[in-house]
Design an enzyme around this catalytic site. Sequence first.
Site: not given
Length: 130
Positions: A46, A53, A109, A112
């Site tokens: 990020h 996300d 995740e 993600h």
Amino acid sequence: APRGLVLLIHDAYRPRRASEAMVAWAERTGRRDLVDDGYIARRSGHNRGDTVDLSLARAGTCEPLDMGTAWDHLGPDSHTDRATGDPLKHRLLLRDTLKNVGFAPYPKEWWHFSAHEPGAVPLDIPYGPP
């Protein structure tokens, strides 16, 4: 779009200091396990701007599809393959769609994905009001 769905972005670029603050919070509150288990990253894509996300939502209403857990649920139930029924179908649709356009999923995740841009470096440029 042909399925009547849109992408719902939860998190994209974040300044390096935000990721560092998340790690500090985990350590300060006795939740270092979240770092050790890979749910909070010491070095985050990020910060390079090549990670996002996101989820799926219905076009027009932006009503999120049932993905089985909330976005940013930090535990084993957030693993892409740890769902059944419609939530699993939605997770796999999201994963396969993003993979088809060059994003790599993070299996722990479901939300993600990273583009892994060569030469991208972590940034610490704040945004928003001071």
